[in-house]
Design an enzyme around this catalytic site. Structure first.
Site, mmCIF file in Angstrom:
data_model
loop_
_atom_site.group_PDB
_atom_site.id
_atom_site.type_symbol
_atom_site.label_atom_id
_atom_site.label_comp_id
_atom_site.label_asym_id
_atom_site.label_seq_id
_atom_site.Cartn_x
_atom_site.Cartn_y
_atom_site.Cartn_z
ATOM 1 N N LEU A 9 0.822 -1.217 0.000
ATOM 2 C CA LEU A 9 0.000 0.000 0.000
ATOM 3 C C LEU A 9 0.858 1.269 0.000
ATOM 4 C CD1 LEU A 9 -2.701 1.504 0.287
ATOM 5 C CD2 LEU A 9 -2.562 1.114 2.756
ATOM 6 N N ALA A 113 2.693 -3.976 5.524
ATOM 7 C CA ALA A 113 3.186 -4.131 6.894
ATOM 8 C C ALA A 113 2.427 -3.224 7.855
ATOM 9 C CB ALA A 113 4.672 -3.783 6.941
ATOM 10 N N LYS A 143 8.420 -8.171 6.425
ATOM 11 C CA LYS A 143 9.289 -8.064 5.255
ATOM 12 C C LYS A 143 10.715 -7.757 5.748
ATOM 13 C CE LYS A 143 5.345 -5.992 2.899
ATOM 14 N NZ LYS A 143 4.739 -4.785 2.287
ATOM 15 N N GLU A 167 5.541 -3.763 -5.220
ATOM 16 C CA GLU A 167 6.220 -3.177 -4.051
ATOM 17 C C GLU A 167 7.081 -1.973 -4.408
ATOM 18 O OE1 GLU A 167 7.130 -2.972 -0.990
ATOM 19 O OE2 GLU A 167 6.065 -4.586 0.000
HETATM 20 C C1 BG6 Z 1 4.894 0.109 5.816
HETATM 21 C C2 BG6 Z 1 5.663 1.415 5.697
HETATM 22 O O1 BG6 Z 1 3.974 -0.008 4.770
HETATM 23 O O2 BG6 Z 1 4.195 0.067 7.053
HETATM 24 C C3 BG6 Z 1 6.573 1.586 6.886
HETATM 25 O O3 BG6 Z 1 6.419 1.392 4.500
HETATM 26 C C4 BG6 Z 1 5.775 1.481 8.180
HETATM 27 O O4 BG6 Z 1 7.217 2.845 6.806
HETATM 28 C C5 BG6 Z 1 5.028 0.152 8.204
HETATM 29 O O5 BG6 Z 1 6.636 1.554 9.310
HETATM 30 C C6 BG6 Z 1 4.179 -0.041 9.460
HETATM 31 O O6 BG6 Z 1 3.155 0.898 9.484
HETATM 32 P P1 BG6 Z 1 2.186 1.154 10.712
HETATM 33 O O7 BG6 Z 1 1.082 1.979 10.100
HETATM 34 O O8 BG6 Z 1 1.686 -0.194 11.182
HETATM 35 O O9 BG6 Z 1 2.948 1.848 11.771
HETATM 36 MG MG MG Z 2 5.678 0.353 0.580
#
Ligand code: BG6
Ligand code: MG
Length: 213
Positions: A9, A113, A143, A167
């Site tokens: 995303l 993530a 990842k 990605e």
């Molecule tokens: C990923 C981002 O998609 O999500 C990262 O690229 C981020 O920068 C990670 O740390 C976790 O995101 P969140 O919203 O769970 O803190």
């Molecule tokens: Mg990304």
């Protein structure tokens, strides 16, 4: 043959990198730890606690409880940053790519993530275009491990070999390859050298090139 597309995303469908940067910077400043855009680049695709651990490193005075507290503080600030997100924050062409793929009968899944991904999908107005959203809290390893991509493929009942993973992060391309999927990088070929193909932005995606491949 291609049966499913599994999207990341952040950085693929919408640009949240600056929002993450501002929230991490605010946190780093509050605890007197250096943090800049170059450091932020290294956090793309890395989960929240993993990111915090990279920022703090082995500095003394940050036990597990304190790290959990700081991660929650950062997330509160990140939520403030994305409070105003709307469908206008989708990258140009992103919605059309999802709609075309669905129209062609492909399954669409998310392998982000981010624990904020379901909220962002709603705000971006694309939640209903996904057949499944893999839960990062439910996988053993983040990842560059393949777990979240494999979970997304399982959720739509498609074999990894029939999936294309999309990605923007190096760690994400590594994860896709480890999952046994074809990989499409979004961004710079220099950064995403391990991807099967790289395009500059999601709007340049042409489904026909992958269906015949
Ligand atoms: C990923 C981002 O998609 O999500 C990262 O690229 C981020 O920068 C990670 O740390 C976790 O995101 P969140 O919203 O769970 O803190
Ligand atoms: Mg990304």
């Amino acid at each position: 043959m291609l049966a499913a597309i599994i999207f990341d995303l952040d950085g693929v469908l919408t640009d949240t990198a600056e929002a993450h940067f501002r929230a991490w910077k605010r946190l780093a400043d509050s605890i007197g730890v250096p943090f800049d855009h170059a450091a932020n680049e290294q956090l793309k695709g890395i989960d929240r606690m993993g990111s915090l651990d990279r920022i703090i490193g082995d500095r003394p005075g940050f036990n597990a409880n304190e790290r959990a507290r700081l991660a929650a503080v950062k997330n509160g600030w990140y939520l403030e940053e994305i409070a105003g997100f709307t469908p206008a924050d989708l990258f140009p062409g992103a919605r059309a790519v999802l709609e075309e793929a669905r129209g062609a009968g492909l399954k669409i899944a998310l392998a982000s993530a981010s624990r904020n991904a379901p909220l962002l999908l709603e705000r971006l107005g694309i939640a209903t275009l996904f057949d499944a959203v893999a839960d990062p809290a439910a996988v053993a390893a983040g990842k560059p491990a393949p777990d979240i991509f494999l979970a997304a493929a399982r959720a739509v009942d498609v074999a990894p070999a029939l999936c294309l993973g999309v990605e923007d992060a190096e760690a994400g391309i590594t994860a896709i390859r480890a999952a046994g999927m074809a990989s499409l990088g979004i961004g710079s070929p220099a950064v995403l050298a391990n991807a099967d193909r790289v395009i500059a932005a999601i709007g340049a995606f042409r489904l026909g090139e992958y269906r015949s491949a």
